[in-house]
Design an enzyme around this catalytic site. Structure first.
Site, PDB file in Angstrom:
ATOM      1  N   ASP A  97      12.388 -15.255 -11.646  1.00  0.00           N
ATOM      2  CA  ASP A  97      10.992 -14.437 -11.439  1.00  0.00           C
ATOM      3  C   ASP A  97      11.572 -13.004 -12.237  1.00  0.00           C
ATOM      4  O   ASP A  97      12.669 -12.891 -12.386  1.00  0.00           O
ATOM      5  CB  ASP A  97      10.497 -14.140 -10.091  1.00  0.00           C
ATOM      6  CG  ASP A  97       9.419 -13.400 -10.168  1.00  0.00           C
ATOM      7  OD1 ASP A  97       8.421 -13.354 -11.177  1.00  0.00           O
ATOM      8  OD2 ASP A  97       9.161 -12.837  -9.081  1.00  0.00           O
ATOM      9  N   ASP A 104       9.635 -15.353  -4.084  1.00  0.00           N
ATOM     10  CA  ASP A 104       9.622 -14.458  -2.898  1.00  0.00           C
ATOM     11  C   ASP A 104       8.354 -14.841  -2.005  1.00  0.00           C
ATOM     12  O   ASP A 104       8.469 -14.522  -0.918  1.00  0.00           O
ATOM     13  CB  ASP A 104       9.716 -13.113  -3.581  1.00  0.00           C
ATOM     14  CG  ASP A 104       8.657 -12.778  -4.380  1.00  0.00           C
ATOM     15  OD1 ASP A 104       7.707 -13.409  -4.681  1.00  0.00           O
ATOM     16  OD2 ASP A 104       8.872 -11.655  -5.171  1.00  0.00           O
ATOM     17  N   ASP A 158       5.584 -19.583  -3.853  1.00  0.00           N
ATOM     18  CA  ASP A 158       6.700 -20.146  -4.422  1.00  0.00           C
ATOM     19  C   ASP A 158       7.549 -21.003  -3.566  1.00  0.00           C
ATOM     20  O   ASP A 158       8.524 -21.965  -4.106  1.00  0.00           O
ATOM     21  CB  ASP A 158       7.821 -18.854  -4.538  1.00  0.00           C
ATOM     22  CG  ASP A 158       7.205 -18.054  -5.724  1.00  0.00           C
ATOM     23  OD1 ASP A 158       6.451 -18.387  -6.566  1.00  0.00           O
ATOM     24  OD2 ASP A 158       7.340 -16.693  -5.438  1.00  0.00           O
TER      25      ASP A 158
END
Length: 1060
Positions: free
Chosen positions: A383, A733, A737
């Site tokens: 990410d 997070d 996800d």
């Protein structure tokens, strides 16, 4: 989102709920259309009868409870392993033999039962650890249920029910939400009670800030972030009140789909590369054991089965059950010798030590096998926000107005944190602030609801990150001249300048931000009693509502076409450079608020209650400047990306952010080269899903960027990469996800920003949310794997030696030199400490400059296998050889062995000891062993009870050789001259412990009796060392040959690669 689950394979749908095939797009419909679709009125809600009908169709508003594996099936699964099955068979057989021998009583009864009981104990511990690890697998689903709302305020039958259990909600219910409420289902916003409604949905969508919601329809093909008219189950209202209409419940909600995807991903979890290799090794070992046991029986069949030939046919068969059992015991000993029983315990210990090392580097490993898998990671999917960047907004550029309207001044602002002392402002004017800069500082400080506090050594933002960054900018700008007498600010205050401005210009009213006008305003009362409107917001919107511009000296001129275009040009340059821009403006002419002091009775107060009037109040503004903010990249990330490139690891950035911002960050941190054309390497998640050749796109070399990515895009990317044989590490997070984290080989959750759901679904948690920590963990994983390879080879080579010893004993027909309980002791206890200590070998200096190993690389290649076969054969010769030497030689290489008074026999007699009873005049003298005297009523017992000293010598040689062999395992090819033993002091300590344990069983009478051994004299120990030490010399010669061979092969391999 919502279709990600289908990527795992089609699942049988046994529910009676409506299919996803036709979902009513409530987000794209007017409120009246939604009421009609669900047959409900917002004012009265559903009737009791309608609720019952809906519940029959949709069921309860709760997530499915997937039946986990029963405890018995989990236990049985632990025995679905080749090595474990071999051990189990060996334990059962040895237990049966012990039971059979138990009738005889005496010493052998104790010895015989130790072995099977210890093996059973190993299997029980192994199964317990396995069951405990697997029972944690469904924790992510439990964590998901915890974020669901428990109660809701509902309107039914025209009455408000203040605390209805959330599980009783059905589609069509009318629900009232207020600040702090957790959203109980997916719902369409039908009416705003407050002027604004903001919802924190980052855990579900990945957005870093609370999202403004409205009751206006959006496009039907909007992604989850774009559905501004919807609120989703599990998210939280942070500002405002509203009325909503329930559209989806239970497993049909977005969080329900995540739940299903986590479950599907959990079903597709694979064994780690190491486990696969150990299973393959176990299968090969099974075949080898089978072949050797068969050979042993064939060689010794003459001892328990004989016959005579009569007329050319075998007749008069004679079978000795006692001798048959004896050779069966030898076969069991072979199985015990061939299996490295201590290997599971040593691997677990090494991985546990690895997790401690990683924890010191801020990477907390939740699942032990993940440590090894990290070492062969080939792709890191990361990410952007918070991992590659600091997740702390910072002003990077300040643009103020010059002496004329067509002259702008730009100041670069240093610093990447909320610490006001972090960085300076380049080209900042010395001395006092000019009037234009003062106005910018005032607006940034007062038109602002955020705060910054110092917590230990960190500076923490409270409120919107962009507003916190503006306050930090004000601190860096400093105070106007003659303003250092701030009374209210304490010495420890972080934002002293901001406090001065707020005291100087006190806020009396706020015009809240909304999406239509894209600005926020505050009305302030200065020390002179003058009212002003201070505004900050989107630069284009402020320019549209501005008619004047403030110059450097504070004078105001008309904002003409040229000045407007100049500001827009600067805005465009900053936006393409990945900066988020905010403009500042003010207005002094406020006749309606001239004597307003915040009182609700004042006529102007009614204007502030109607947000539709805010645009008219914020008109005729004076524009003063703008700033560019960004979430800056972490300083250490650039080097970490370089390390990945050197290590042959590809980095893919998958972010929900917009394309331009993400591309600029990727250029800056080194995912892309500074001037690289990224048109083929940067793509939105939606466009990627539309590609015909997704695999071809992912095969490109170098870094890739996926922007505006949704969770299902992440899952698809991971799935395709794994199909290509890549070992994928994925960061995440949010709740959204969790499925991708579960599906990846290594799921990495964020410790600071991560949700509990993401952490429970992950294999590893980053305490500092830092990308460079992942890279450090990969390096640690590689080092741990190399060390594991060292001790696995060490243990296997030791086992080859034990097998060779037993095989030679059986082939030569001499008495049994090593019994199963002794082999078990060596494998579990004596070999354990050195094998564990090899896990502390220092990492190679170039460990992150080598390409990742393939997950299907073999633990042992042909050359290594040959090496250990040679070593193993020497171990066999040495252990059997010293046994024969004791029986046949009074001295060896000048070492006197006759001091104990034992009887010498010829090799022929020793090899035919079973025929002893037919020998004439054979006698055996008593001999001493420590304080004991060993004598024989029957001379033939000399080859049974009398072999105790020879057995002790064989066992001692085996232990000594394996200790010296552990020094050979320090390096695969490096000589002990280049890597001396003291590079790993833990190994020297472990060798001392192992020798100490061996002395313990030799010199403690009770233990010596169990293991069937006796104390040795000084000369006998000297012989043990003379026989054991050559193993180092033999392996040094083999290593030298290996180094020479690899040097000659390297140029040939390079030329072959070039030709290809």
């Amino acid at each position: 989102m919502g279709k990600g689950g289908q990527d795992y394979g089609k699942r049988e749908n046994i529910s009676t709920k409506p299919s996803d095939a036709r979902v009513f797009p409530a987000w794209a419909k007017e409120v009246q259309e939604c009421e009609k679709e669900y047959n409900v009125k917002v004012k009265t809600g559903l009737s009791t009868e309608q609720v019952e009908n809906q519940r029959k169709i949709y069921g309860l508003n709760e997530l499915d409870k997937h039946e986990g594996q029963s405890i018995w099936s989990l236990i049985l699964d632990q025995f679905n392993d080749t090595l474990v099955r071999i051990l189990l068979v060996a334990a059962i057989v040895s237990f049966v033999l012990a039971w059979y021998d138990g009738d005889e009583g005496g010493e052998m009864e104790i010895t015989a039962f130790v072995e099977p009981l210890v093996i059973f104990l190993i299997l029980i511990v192994n199964a317990t650890v396995g069951v405990w690890q697997e029972s944690n697998a469904e924790k992510a689903l439990e964590a998901l249920k915890e974020i669901q709302s428990e109660h809701a305020t509902v309107v039914r039958d025209g009455k408000k029910i203040p605390s209805l259990p959330a599980k009783d909600l059905v589609p069509g219910d009318i629900v009232e939400l207020k600040v702090g409420d957790k959203v109980p289902a997916d719902m369409r916003v039908v009416e705003l009670i407050s002027s604004t409604l903001r919802v924190e949905q980052g855990s579900l969508t990945g957005e870093s800030e609370a999202v403004n919601k409205s009751n206006k329809p959006v496009n039907e093909d909007a992604d989850i972030q774009g559905k501004r008219s919807m609120v989703f189950a599990g998210t939280t209202v942070v500002n405002g009140n509203c009325i909503c209409l329930v559209t989806q419940t239970g497993m049909e909600t977005e969080i329900g789909k995540v739940h299903e995807q986590i479950h599907a991903a959990a079903q597709s979890e694979e064994d780690t590369p190491l486990k696969k290799k150990l299973n393959e090794f176990g299968e090969v070992l099974t075949m080898i054991i089978g072949v050797i046991c068969g050979l042993v029986w064939l060689i010794n069949v003459k001892y328990f089965l004989s016959w005579e030939y009569v007329d050319g046919w075998p007749k008069n068969f004679k079978f000795s059950f006692e001798k048959c059992t004896y050779y069966f015991e030898i076969a069991v000993a072979l199985a015990v010798a061939a299996i490295p029983e201590g290997l599971p315990a040593v691997i677990t210990t090494c991985l546990a030590l690895g997790t401690r090392k990683m924890a010191q580097k801020n990477a907390f490993v939740r699942k032990l096998p993940s440590v090894e898998t990290l070492g062969c990671t080939t792709v890191i999917c990361s990410d952007k926000t918070g991992t590659l960047t600091t997740n702390q907004m910072a002003v990077a550029k300040l643009v103020a107005v010059g002496s004329t309207a067509d002259a702008l001044r730009a100041f670069k602002v240093e610093g990447t944190t909320y610490n006001p002392s972090d960085g300076n402002m380049e080209d900042w004017p010395t001395g006092r602030l000019d009037a234009n800069l003062e106005t910018i500082a005032k607006i940034a400080a007062v038109c602002n609801d955020a705060g910054v506090t110092q917590s230990e050594h960190k500076f923490v933002a409270h409120g919107m990150p962009t507003e916190a960054a503006l306050k930090v900018l004000v601190e860096k700008m400093g105070l106007p001249e003659g303003s250092h007498d701030l009374r209210s600010a304490s010495i420890t205050t972080v934002l002293r300048c901001c406090e001065w401005w707020n005291e100087h210009d006190r806020r009396i009213a706020t015009l809240e931000f909304d999406r239509d006008r894209k600005s926020m305003g505050v009305i302030v009362n200065s020390h002179q009693g003058k009212k002003s409107l201070l505004v900050k917001g989107a630069v284009e919107n402020l320019l549209e509502r501005s008619s004047k511009i403030q110059l450097r000296d504070g004078s105001v001129v008309e904002l003409d076409h040229n000045a407007r275009n100049l500001v827009l040009q600067v805005l465009n340059e900053m936006s393409t450079g990945a900066l988020r821009c905010l403009g500042f403006a003010y207005k002094d002419d406020l006749p309606m608020f001239e004597n307003y002091n915040g009182s609700e009775d004042h006529p102007a107060h009614q204007l502030l209650l109607d947000p539709s009037k805010y645009s008219s109040i914020e008109s005729g503004l004076t524009f003063v400047g703008l700033v560019g903010l960004r979430d800056p990249p972490r300083e250490e990330v650039y080097q970490a990306i370089e390390d990945c490139r050197a290590a042959g690891i590809r980095v893919m950035v998958i972010t929900g952010d917009n394309k331009n911002t993400a591309e600029a960050i990727c250029h800056e941190i080194g995912v892309f080269e500074p001037n690289e054309d990224v048109s083929r390497k940067s793509i939105t998640g939606k466009d990627f899903m539309d590609l015909h050749d997704k695999i071809g796109y992912l095969r490109q070399s170098g870094g890739l960027l996926f922007s505006r990515a949704e969770p299902r895009h992440k899952q698809e990317i991971v799935r395709l990469l794994k199909e290509e044989g890549e070992v994928v590490a994925m960061t995440g997070d949010g709740v959204n996800d969790a499925p991708a984290l579960k599906l990846a080989d290594i799921g990495i959750a964020m410790g600071i920003a991560g949700t509990e759901v993401a952490k429970e679904a992950s294999d590893m948690v980053l305490a500092d949310d830092n990308f460079s920590t992942i890279v450090a963990a990969v390096g640690e994983g590689r080092s741990i794997y190399n060390n594991m390879k060292a001790f696995i080879r060490y243990m296997i080579s030791s086992n080859i030696g034990e097998v060779a010893s037993i095989f030679l004993t059986a082939a030569l027909g001499i008495p049994e030199g090593l019994i199963p309980v002794q082999l078990l002791w060596v494998n579990l206890v004596t070999d354990g400490p050195p094998a564990t200590a090899l896990g502390f070998n220092p990492p190679d200096k170039d460990i992150m400059k080598k390409p990742p190993r393939r997950s299907d690389d073999s633990l042992i290649n042909a050359w290594i296998l040959f090496r250990y076969l040679v070593i193993g054969m020497y171990v066999g010769l040495a252990t059997v050889g010293i046994f024969i030497i004791w029986y046949t030689h009074g001295s060896f290489l000048g070492i006197d062995l006759s001091g104990d008074g034992h009887t010498l026999v010829t090799y022929s007699q020793l090899a035919n000891w079973a025929q002893c009873s037919s020998w004439k005049n054979f006698t055996a003298s008593p001999f001493t062993a420590g304080a004991r005297e060993i004598s024989f009523g029957n001379p033939c017992d000399y080859f049974q009870t009398g072999k105790v000293k020879a057995m002790t010598l064989s066992l001692s040689v085996l232990v000594a050789i394996e200790m010296f062999n552990s020094l050979n395992a320090l390096s695969e090819d490096g000589s002990l001259l280049s890597m001396p033993p003291w590079v790993n002091p833990w190994l020297l300590l472990a060798m001392s412990v192992s020798f100490g344990l061996h002395f313990l069983i030799l010199y403690v009478p009770f233990l010596a009796q169990i293991f069937g051994i006796v104390p040795l004299s000084f000369n006998e120990w000297l012989l043990v060392l003379v026989v054991a030490l050559p193993v180092i010399l033999i392996d040094e010669i083999l290593k030298f040959v290996g180094r020479c061979t690899s040097r000659s092969q390297t140029p040939a391999a390079r030329s072959k690669q070039k030709s290809e």
